[in-house]
Design a protein around this motif. Structure first.
Motif, mmCIF file in Angstrom:
data_model
loop_
_atom_site.group_PDB
_atom_site.id
_atom_site.type_symbol
_atom_site.label_atom_id
_atom_site.label_comp_id
_atom_site.label_asym_id
_atom_site.label_seq_id
_atom_site.Cartn_x
_atom_site.Cartn_y
_atom_site.Cartn_z
ATOM 1 N N HIS A 112 -44.148 4.112 5.977
ATOM 2 C CA HIS A 112 -43.652 4.588 4.676
ATOM 3 C C HIS A 112 -42.719 3.558 4.030
ATOM 4 C CE1 HIS A 112 -42.248 7.140 1.495
ATOM 5 N NE2 HIS A 112 -41.008 7.133 1.958
ATOM 6 N N SER A 113 -41.781 3.033 4.793
ATOM 7 C CA SER A 113 -40.841 2.053 4.249
ATOM 8 C C SER A 113 -41.519 0.740 3.895
ATOM 9 C CB SER A 113 -39.704 1.807 5.247
ATOM 10 O OG SER A 113 -40.200 1.240 6.453
ATOM 11 N N SER A 114 -42.712 0.490 4.472
ATOM 12 C CA SER A 114 -43.464 -0.739 4.181
ATOM 13 C C SER A 114 -44.423 -0.573 3.009
ATOM 14 C CB SER A 114 -44.249 -1.188 5.426
ATOM 15 O OG SER A 114 -43.376 -1.461 6.503
ATOM 16 N N GLY A 115 -44.439 0.592 2.395
ATOM 17 C CA GLY A 115 -45.251 0.786 1.197
ATOM 18 C C GLY A 115 -46.577 1.469 1.402
ATOM 19 N N ALA A 116 -46.846 2.026 2.585
ATOM 20 C CA ALA A 116 -48.103 2.756 2.801
ATOM 21 C C ALA A 116 -48.154 3.982 1.895
ATOM 22 C CB ALA A 116 -48.232 3.161 4.260
ATOM 23 N N HIS A 117 -49.311 4.216 1.311
ATOM 24 C CA HIS A 117 -49.455 5.260 0.293
ATOM 25 C C HIS A 117 -49.621 6.641 0.917
ATOM 26 C CE1 HIS A 117 -50.389 6.844 -3.666
ATOM 27 N NE2 HIS A 117 -51.466 7.432 -3.187
ATOM 28 N N ILE A 118 -48.802 7.577 0.468
ATOM 29 C CA ILE A 118 -48.940 8.984 0.860
ATOM 30 C C ILE A 118 -49.197 9.786 -0.398
ATOM 31 C CG2 ILE A 118 -47.857 11.013 1.893
ATOM 32 C CD1 ILE A 118 -46.064 9.221 3.495
ATOM 33 N N SER A 119 -50.350 10.402 -0.478
ATOM 34 C CA SER A 119 -50.642 11.302 -1.594
ATOM 35 C C SER A 119 -50.528 12.744 -1.103
ATOM 36 C CB SER A 119 -52.058 11.057 -2.126
ATOM 37 O OG SER A 119 -53.028 11.387 -1.130
ATOM 38 N N ARG A 120 -50.378 13.644 -2.029
ATOM 39 C CA ARG A 120 -50.367 15.058 -1.652
ATOM 40 C C ARG A 120 -51.707 15.436 -1.029
ATOM 41 N NH1 ARG A 120 -49.281 19.726 -6.090
ATOM 42 N NH2 ARG A 120 -51.311 18.984 -6.853
ATOM 43 N N TYR A 121 -52.781 14.856 -1.527
ATOM 44 C CA TYR A 121 -54.114 15.131 -0.999
ATOM 45 C C TYR A 121 -54.216 14.703 0.459
ATOM 46 C CZ TYR A 121 -59.232 14.634 -0.567
ATOM 47 O OH TYR A 121 -60.532 14.692 -0.150
ATOM 48 N N LEU A 122 -53.685 13.514 0.797
ATOM 49 C CA LEU A 122 -53.666 13.068 2.189
ATOM 50 C C LEU A 122 -52.930 14.077 3.062
ATOM 51 C CD1 LEU A 122 -53.913 10.899 4.501
ATOM 52 C CD2 LEU A 122 -51.717 10.025 3.680
ATOM 53 N N THR A 123 -51.777 14.519 2.605
ATOM 54 C CA THR A 123 -50.988 15.482 3.376
ATOM 55 C C THR A 123 -51.751 16.785 3.576
ATOM 56 O OG1 THR A 123 -48.972 14.527 2.423
ATOM 57 C CG2 THR A 123 -48.764 16.664 3.510
ATOM 58 N N GLN A 124 -52.426 17.247 2.541
ATOM 59 C CA GLN A 124 -53.227 18.469 2.656
ATOM 60 C C GLN A 124 -54.332 18.312 3.688
ATOM 61 O OE1 GLN A 124 -54.166 18.565 -1.529
ATOM 62 N NE2 GLN A 124 -52.811 20.301 -1.926
ATOM 63 N N MET A 125 -54.968 17.128 3.729
ATOM 64 C CA MET A 125 -56.026 16.899 4.700
ATOM 65 C C MET A 125 -55.482 16.811 6.124
ATOM 66 S SD MET A 125 -58.973 16.935 3.197
ATOM 67 C CE MET A 125 -58.221 18.299 2.301
ATOM 68 N N VAL A 126 -54.288 16.235 6.297
ATOM 69 C CA VAL A 126 -53.663 16.194 7.623
ATOM 70 C C VAL A 126 -53.380 17.613 8.097
ATOM 71 C CG1 VAL A 126 -51.598 15.505 8.900
ATOM 72 C CG2 VAL A 126 -52.683 13.889 7.334
ATOM 73 N N ILE A 127 -52.889 18.461 7.205
ATOM 74 C CA ILE A 127 -52.635 19.870 7.553
ATOM 75 C C ILE A 127 -53.931 20.563 7.945
ATOM 76 C CG2 ILE A 127 -51.871 22.101 6.661
ATOM 77 C CD1 ILE A 127 -49.889 20.565 4.872
ATOM 78 N N HIS A 128 -54.991 20.350 7.165
ATOM 79 C CA HIS A 128 -56.285 20.968 7.464
ATOM 80 C C HIS A 128 -56.802 20.525 8.835
ATOM 81 C CE1 HIS A 128 -57.424 21.771 2.965
ATOM 82 N NE2 HIS A 128 -56.375 22.454 3.369
ATOM 83 N N ALA A 129 -56.726 19.208 9.095
ATOM 84 C CA ALA A 129 -57.250 18.681 10.349
ATOM 85 C C ALA A 129 -56.453 19.197 11.546
ATOM 86 C CB ALA A 129 -57.232 17.153 10.322
ATOM 87 N N TYR A 130 -55.136 19.245 11.408
ATOM 88 C CA TYR A 130 -54.286 19.639 12.536
ATOM 89 C C TYR A 130 -54.381 21.134 12.827
ATOM 90 C CZ TYR A 130 -50.238 19.761 15.638
ATOM 91 O OH TYR A 130 -49.410 19.921 16.727
ATOM 92 N N THR A 131 -54.493 21.939 11.786
ATOM 93 C CA THR A 131 -54.457 23.398 11.976
ATOM 94 C C THR A 131 -55.827 24.065 11.998
ATOM 95 O OG1 THR A 131 -54.224 23.749 9.572
ATOM 96 C CG2 THR A 131 -52.194 23.547 10.879
ATOM 97 N N ARG A 132 -56.838 23.418 11.372
ATOM 98 C CA ARG A 132 -58.136 24.089 11.240
ATOM 99 C C ARG A 132 -59.278 23.352 11.922
ATOM 100 N NH1 ARG A 132 -55.970 24.618 5.913
ATOM 101 N NH2 ARG A 132 -55.343 26.758 5.476
ATOM 102 N N GLY A 133 -59.108 22.064 12.202
ATOM 103 C CA GLY A 133 -60.195 21.321 12.840
ATOM 104 C C GLY A 133 -60.574 20.097 12.066
ATOM 105 N N ARG A 134 -61.766 19.600 12.308
ATOM 106 C CA ARG A 134 -62.210 18.309 11.801
ATOM 107 C C ARG A 134 -62.317 18.278 10.279
ATOM 108 N NH1 ARG A 134 -67.981 15.375 13.213
ATOM 109 N NH2 ARG A 134 -67.559 13.438 12.115
ATOM 110 N N VAL A 135 -61.938 17.122 9.699
ATOM 111 C CA VAL A 135 -62.120 16.850 8.277
ATOM 112 C C VAL A 135 -63.404 16.035 8.123
ATOM 113 C CG1 VAL A 135 -61.176 15.637 6.280
ATOM 114 C CG2 VAL A 135 -59.652 16.917 7.786
ATOM 115 N N PRO A 136 -64.384 16.491 7.316
ATOM 116 C CA PRO A 136 -65.694 15.828 7.239
ATOM 117 C C PRO A 136 -65.637 14.346 6.900
ATOM 118 C CG PRO A 136 -65.754 17.957 6.137
ATOM 119 C CD PRO A 136 -64.319 17.706 6.489
#
Length: 310
Positions: free
Chosen positions: A72-96
């Motif tokens: 994060h401090s090095s400038g890696a991009h975090i979008s809300r969409y990325l965060t939503q997909m991480v939540i989906h993958a961690y709590t619901r299973g595989r992201v296509p």
């Protein structure tokens, strides 16, 4: 190798496509490979700031809270969409759109998952993790809506919401193989205002993707005015000019022109728009040059025949 400083070894690890083998050579190399700076730089160097987090979650077992923070401090991009997909993958299973057990427990520890969410919460105060409520699903729904394919059950998605996704929530496809990426050319053909918003968030256009954009513009733009003679070619021509004016790196290539010339009998509107663009000086080469290039290709790869010949 053992004589090299740790900083030099970190640099070597960063530029390796797969550093696993080198990390097993000695205890020292194994220690350096596990350093959070080594791991974060590996993802940044190999995948760039736009997709560094996606690549990091592909190797979830390697992630620590420090790696997340350094990215994060090095400038890696975090979008809300990325965060939503991480939540989906961690709590619901595989992201296509992602391979294997991307961002899934137990490879991704709960502490690291929670740390990433806490970091995302400092960036975005609003987050809907519900199924089909993520920004990617909303973006696809907006495209269907613009194309007149919206189902009765789908809620209206306004341009203001789409604009906010890009401006306020960093929206772009979160992975190179994200199926959302294939929808961007169609979206650009429907509304050119998306282009500068996406590029500001880090979306890059290589040669193949550039041609994909213009193929979609020539195929779909103005399809709702087919019944009016000449109107579709005018709509295509205007769309191409709008996109070219928005970005100097985007232009109609000889590949796209050649494809239209190959199907000239069934793509009259596209050919008419090419002629208009040529006359107005919006092509980087003369249309006649495109025809000559196509003939050269035929000459070296296949014979030219007319209807009725065998």
């Amino acid at each position: 190798m053992e004589q090299l400083a740790d900083e030099t070894l970190r640099l070597i690890f960063s530029y390796l496509a797969n550093p696993d083998s080198l990390s097993k050579v000695s205890k020292r190399l194994n220690r350096v490979s596990k350093d959070p700076y080594t791991r974060s730089q590996f993802f940044l160097v190999n995948h760039g700031p736009t997709h560094a987090y996606w690549a990091a979650f592909c190797r979830s077992a390697c992630l620590t809270e420090d790696v997340i923070s350094i990215l994060h401090s090095s400038g890696a991009h975090i979008s809300r969409y990325l965060t939503q997909m991480v939540i989906h993958a961690y709590t619901r299973g595989r992201v296509p759109a992602c391979p294997g057990r991307w961002a899934q427990a137990p490879r991704l520890s709960f502490n690291v998952f929670a740390h990433f969410l806490k970091l995302s919460a400092t960036l975005y105060k609003e987050m809907d993790p519900g199924k089909n409520e993520d920004d990617g699903s909303k973006f696809l729904a907006w495209i269907r809506q613009k194309q007149g394919r919206k189902s009765a059950r789908e809620k209206e998605v306004t341009w203001e919401f789409i604009e906010s996704m890009f401006k306020d929530y960093g929206f772009i496809p979160f992975a190179p193989k994200d199926y959302i990426l294939n929808s961007f050319p169609a979206a650009l053909a429907l509304d050119h205002r998306i282009l500068p918003l996406a590029k500001r968030n880090g979306l890059a256009f290589d040669e193949g993707f550039r041609d994909f954009v213009f193929r979609k513009v020539f195929e779909s733009t103005g399809s709702d005015v087919d019944a009016v003679p000449g109107q579709r070619s005018i709509a295509i021509c205007n769309a191409v000019k709008d996109i070219i004016e928005l970005d100097d790196d985007l232009f109609v290539s000889k590949n796209v022109v050649g494809e239209i010339l190959m199907e000239i009998e069934t793509r009259k509107a596209a050919f008419d728009s090419l002629k208009a663009l040529d006359l107005e000086g919006h092509l980087r080469f003369g249309l006649g040059e495109g025809v000559r290039e196509l003939i050269k290709t035929f000459r070296s790869t296949r014979s030219i025949s007319t209807k009725g010949e065998t």
